[in-house]
Structure formats: structure tokens, C-alpha cells
Design an enzyme around this catalytic site. Structure first.
Site, PDB file in Angstrom:
ATOM      1  N   ASP A  37      -2.780   9.798  -3.806  1.00 49.49           N
ATOM      2  CA  ASP A  37      -2.056  11.054  -4.053  1.00 49.49           C
ATOM      3  C   ASP A  37      -0.652  10.703  -4.523  1.00 49.49           C
ATOM      4  O   ASP A  37       0.216  10.374  -3.721  1.00 49.49           O
ATOM      5  CB  ASP A  37      -2.018  11.879  -2.759  1.00 49.49           C
ATOM      6  N   HIS A  38      -0.429  10.768  -5.849  1.00 43.94           N
ATOM      7  CA  HIS A  38       0.844  10.359  -6.445  1.00 43.94           C
ATOM      8  C   HIS A  38       1.362  11.422  -7.399  1.00 43.94           C
ATOM      9  O   HIS A  38       0.575  12.171  -7.988  1.00 43.94           O
ATOM     10  CB  HIS A  38       0.674   9.048  -7.223  1.00 43.94           C
ATOM     11  N   GLY A 105       5.503   8.100   2.788  1.00 41.48           N
ATOM     12  CA  GLY A 105       5.766   8.256   1.373  1.00 41.48           C
ATOM     13  C   GLY A 105       6.650   7.207   0.743  1.00 41.48           C
ATOM     14  O   GLY A 105       7.117   6.265   1.383  1.00 41.48           O
ATOM     15  N   GLU A 106       6.860   7.393  -0.574  1.00 39.27           N
ATOM     16  CA  GLU A 106       7.711   6.516  -1.362  1.00 39.27           C
ATOM     17  C   GLU A 106       8.686   7.361  -2.174  1.00 39.27           C
ATOM     18  O   GLU A 106       8.334   8.450  -2.641  1.00 39.27           O
ATOM     19  CB  GLU A 106       6.887   5.662  -2.336  1.00 39.27           C
ATOM     20  N   ASN A 109       7.623   9.024  -5.613  1.00 38.05           N
ATOM     21  CA  ASN A 109       6.983  10.337  -5.734  1.00 38.05           C
ATOM     22  C   ASN A 109       7.790  11.463  -5.111  1.00 38.05           C
ATOM     23  O   ASN A 109       7.709  12.610  -5.556  1.00 38.05           O
ATOM     24  CB  ASN A 109       5.609  10.295  -5.054  1.00 38.05           C
ATOM     25  N   GLY A 173       3.507  -1.298   9.562  1.00 32.56           N
ATOM     26  CA  GLY A 173       4.288  -2.030  10.544  1.00 32.56           C
ATOM     27  C   GLY A 173       4.057  -1.449  11.930  1.00 32.56           C
ATOM     28  O   GLY A 173       3.399  -0.421  12.095  1.00 32.56           O
ATOM     29  N   ALA A 176       5.088   2.424  12.746  1.00 32.09           N
ATOM     30  CA  ALA A 176       4.169   3.408  12.172  1.00 32.09           C
ATOM     31  C   ALA A 176       2.806   3.325  12.848  1.00 32.09           C
ATOM     32  O   ALA A 176       2.143   4.355  13.049  1.00 32.09           O
ATOM     33  CB  ALA A 176       4.041   3.190  10.675  1.00 32.09           C
ATOM     34  N   THR A 190      -3.438  -0.933   4.233  1.00 30.95           N
ATOM     35  CA  THR A 190      -3.943  -1.831   3.199  1.00 30.95           C
ATOM     36  C   THR A 190      -3.748  -3.284   3.610  1.00 30.95           C
ATOM     37  O   THR A 190      -3.892  -4.178   2.776  1.00 30.95           O
ATOM     38  CB  THR A 190      -3.229  -1.581   1.853  1.00 30.95           C
TER      39      THR A 190
END
Length: 321
Positions: A37-38, A105-106, A109, A173, A176, A190
Site C-alpha cells: 500500500d503505497h 509508515g514512511e 508516502n 525492531g 514495534a 520482512t
């Protein structure tokens, strides 16, 4: 029992291509789907980024496989009340075979509306409240919420699945992973990191599913595959928090000049030999994941699905069951 799924890359493929790939994945024996989702691709070479909720609606008409977003950020670009409605509709379309994967998120986006990009601890705080809002709305009740980060007023979702949408939380990490164990119905990642899965299980996630995905590049030769993987996905090998803080595909392209083909060859299973693919699946199985998703890099999707079904799946079946 470990289930093997296919990872649909919204960054590489147009909507109709993603739908066709989902059918091919099911025919090749994959048991479930991830879809990214991006708003942007990571770089211009990838070149796509369709609206995931439209694609999921189309997927629901051509496949019976369970679908997970990997992952949706419900905190900055899109209000969690809107994500709650989108996820509920997706679950209805998929007849309950939908999981909302969420993460912090990043900037790539989430900064597009001009909002400041929060620090990592604040993003996790926002994610926790966002999940709270989504779960409230999925009860089907009239909701009022006035929290630290979000306000919801006179809101009710009318189109709901028979059961609440499962919410899996992404983690890379320990902080999270702890949050995922505490508030999630499952874990997304991932990284084939046994300590990450263990932290999730120890902090409330015991008995809950853990998902992970990785990239591969099947091609006639290993050299061709490395070239393709390096051209399309060098960002995969960027270190530290760069993936979370760089704001545009252009910046990822600049940073990715530091990534060599040798680095990609070491990190990604490539070429015509099935053994690197089998070994990669084994690594995730050994780390404790219940669901493992594979993404083929590049346009040769049909060739990959034939290769997987013929040469990889029989061997993976032996180690993943």
C-alpha cells in the site's frame, strides 16, 4: 504449519497486471496474498503505485485467496476512520478473507499533504491510537473519539463483515514487535529474525500468526537476475532508518547509488537454481513465521510462476509443513 503466499508489488505493476498475477499465483499453488500500500514507488524504475483499495476490490472477484495489506499506514496520509471503512469493505468483498496489515509508515508516502514527519516513538504512539479507532468503528456502533492524535465524531460504519477485521502490526525492531504483541492480532515483517518473532510472542502475541515476506528474482541466468534486481530494488539494501525518513523516489535513487550489484546478489535469491529460493523460505520458517510471502522482481511473472510450481514448490512443501 507454514503457509506460502505471493507478494503483489504495487510499486512495480499496474492494477490489471496485479489482478492477473493474483490469478496466476493461485493457479501456481500459492495459498494467500500480500499487497503493498503505497502512494509512491521507491524509485522511478519501479514506476507504479495504484490505489490499493481499488485493486483489492478487483482481486476479490478473481481469487479466493486470503489478502493482507503489507502494510497500510493509518496515521498521517489517511485518517484511521477512513481506513476503518476501507478495510471493512475489503473484508466484505473478500468474504472475510482479508487482514488489515498496519505499520508506522514512511515519509515517502505519508508527507504528501504537508504534515510534519513524526519521530519513530511518536509514530508508534499514533499507530496504537489509530488501531484503537479502527477497532471501535468495526463494532458497528456510533463512535465518538477524542484522543491525543485523532478525533472522530458521530461516525458509524454500516457495511461490515460478519467478524471484525483482523489487524496485524508491522515490526522491524523490538519496540514495534512489543506493540504488535500487545495490540495486534498478528505480526508482519520482512526480517528472518527469530528474536523479533520471540519478542512478539512474549509480549502478548503467543498463538497469534506471524507473517513475513521477501523478494526473489528468477531469470535464465543469475547475472541477468542480479542486474534486474539491482535496477528495480536497490533500496532494499539501504541501511538503518533511511527507508522511513527519505521523502521522495528521487532521494531513494540518490541513496541507492551506494548499493552495489554484489550486495544485491548476496541478499536476494536469484537465477534459475531453485535451491536459493528453498533456503530463503527455510530461513523464515526457522525464524518462527507461520506465513511466508514471496515477491518476484520484474516483468517475467508467468515464467516465475511456472518455475515455482515446477521446481520450488515441491521442495518447499517438504520443509514448510
Amino acid at each position: 504449519m507454514v503457509s506460502i503466499g505471493y507478494f503483489l508489488s504495487s510499486e512495480e505493476h499496474r492494477p490489471r497486471e496485479l489482478v492477473r498475477m493474483a490469478r496466476q499465483a493461485q493457479d501456481a499453488g500459492f495459498e494467500r496474498l500480500w499487497i503493498s500500500d503505497h502512494y509512491h514507488p521507491w524509485n522511478g524504475e519501479q514506476g507504479q503505485s495504484p490505489f490499493v483499495w481499488s485493486v483489492i476490490g478487483a482481486l476479490s472477484e478473481v481469487t479466493t485467496l486470503p489478502i493482507t495489506t503489507a502494510v497500510t499506514c493509518p496515521t498521517v496520509r489517511t485518517h484511521p476512520a477512513v481506513i476503518a471503512q476501507a478495510a471493512a469493505t475489503a473484508a466484505v468483498q473478500c468474504e472475510g478473507r482479508f487482514v488489515l496489515g498496519v505499520g508506522s509508515g514512511e515519509a515517502l508516502n505519508e508527507h504528501i499533504l504537508g504534515d510534519p514527519w513524526p519521530s519513530a516513538p511518536r509514530r508508534l504512539e499514533m499507530l496504537e491510537e489509530a488501531v484503537e479507532v479502527i477497532r471501535k468503528l468495526h463494532t458497528g456502533k456510533d463512535i465518538e473519539h477524542r484522543g491525543k492524535h485523532y478525533t472522530v465524531e458521530n461516525a458509524r460504519i454500516y457495511t461490515l463483515p460478519d467478524q471484525p477485521v483482523p489487524i496485524y502490526v508491522s515490526a522491524f525492531g523490538p519496540k514495534a514487535a512489543t506493540l504488535a504483541g500487545r495490540i495486534g492480532d498478528g505480526l508482519c515483517s520482512t526480517k528472518p529474525d527469530k528474536s523479533l518473532v520471540r519478542r512478539f510472542h512474549e509480549t502478548g502475541g503467543h498463538g497469534k500468526p506471524a507473517q513475513a515476506g521477501f523478494k526473489v528474482c528468477h531469470a535464465p541466468t543469475a547475472g541477468e537476475a542480479v542486474d534486474l534486481a539491482h535496477r528495480l530494488w536497490p533500496n532494499e539494501q539501504l541501511p538503518g532508518e533511511l527507508a522511513q525518513v527519505l521523502p521522495s523516489p528521487r532521494h531513494f535513487e540518490q541513496a541507492s547509488t551506494l548499493v552495489t550489484k554484489e550486495m544485491m546478489a548476496e541478499a536476494v535469491p536469484v537465477g534459475p537454481d531453485p535451491e536459493p529460493y528453498v533456503q530463503a523460505v527455510q530461513e523464515y520458517v526457522d525464524a518462527g513465521y507461520d506465513e511466508v510471502y514471496v515477491q518476484q522482481i520484474g516483468p517475467q511473472q508467468g515464467e516465475f510462476f511456472e518455475f515455482w510450481a515446477r521446481e520450488v514448490a515441491p521442495k518447499v512443501h517438504g520443509i514448510a509443513r
